[in-house]
Design an enzyme around this catalytic site. Structure first.
Site, PDB file in Angstrom:
ATOM      1  N   ASP A 265      14.481  24.598  69.098  1.00  0.00           N
ATOM      2  CA  ASP A 265      15.213  25.398  70.081  1.00  0.00           C
ATOM      3  C   ASP A 265      16.074  24.477  70.937  1.00  0.00           C
ATOM      4  O   ASP A 265      15.713  23.322  71.170  1.00  0.00           O
ATOM      5  CB  ASP A 265      14.238  26.175  70.965  1.00  0.00           C
TER       6      ASP A 265
ATOM      7  N   TYR B 149       1.563  25.795  73.324  1.00  0.00           N
ATOM      8  CA  TYR B 149       1.207  27.062  72.695  1.00  0.00           C
ATOM      9  C   TYR B 149      -0.188  27.065  72.079  1.00  0.00           C
ATOM     10  O   TYR B 149      -0.546  27.984  71.356  1.00  0.00           O
ATOM     11  CB  TYR B 149       2.264  27.445  71.658  1.00  0.00           C
TER      12      TYR B 149
ATOM     13  N   PHE C 272      10.384  17.481  74.258  1.00  0.00           N
ATOM     14  CA  PHE C 272      11.545  18.119  74.900  1.00  0.00           C
ATOM     15  C   PHE C 272      12.399  17.091  75.626  1.00  0.00           C
ATOM     16  O   PHE C 272      11.894  16.110  76.158  1.00  0.00           O
ATOM     17  CB  PHE C 272      11.092  19.156  75.949  1.00  0.00           C
TER      18      PHE C 272
END
Length: 142
Positions: free
Chosen positions: A72, A117, A134
């Protein structure tokens, strides 16, 4: 008499400062929860207070920062991502990392599954138990 300005420009360039492309910190900081972070750019603005809306750009990868397994990216979409800091609206690792960032900071995060998650992941996107990587930039606080 010079026939070309190139040699002079090259000579002058050797005296100019080179932009710092290295991270602010060479190593990652580990927190008590297992989050690891490394500041690439240290911002000078304010840090968010719990509940304030923050605007960020980010890219997320599986396995490591250079894996090519990007899952993403707000940068790729050209859309800023906004959320209320410290309110549980994002994964725990993000809430923890954002709360001590200053506006303008760009930071690499290594987030263990327990702060992401968990054992189930997100089917078809994030495997269960995955550590996430990230690159997050705090653009502003509303």
């Amino acid at each position: 008499m010079l026939t070309s300005p190139v040699p002079i420009l090259l000579a002058l360039a050797s005296f100019l400062p080179i932009a710092n492309t290295a991270p602010v910190s060479e190593s990652f900081v580990a927190t008590g929860t297992g989050l690891k972070y490394q500041d690439l750019v240290e911002g000078s603005g304010a840090s968010p207070v719990r509940g304030q809306r923050v605007n960020v750009h980010y890219t997320g990868w599986l396995n490591n920062f250079e894996s090519g397994q990007k899952f993403d990216s707000s940068r790729d979409r050209g859309q800023v991502f906004s959320f209320d800091a410290g309110m549980g609206r994002v994964i725990k690792g993000w809430d923890e990392a954002i709360m001590n960032m200053k506006t303008g900071t760009r930071r690499r995060l290594v987030i263990p599954a327990s702060l992401a998650y968990g054992p189930n992941g997100i089917p078809g996107v994030i495997p269960g138990g995955a550590t996430l990587y990230f690159d997050v930039e705090l653009l502003g606080i509303e």
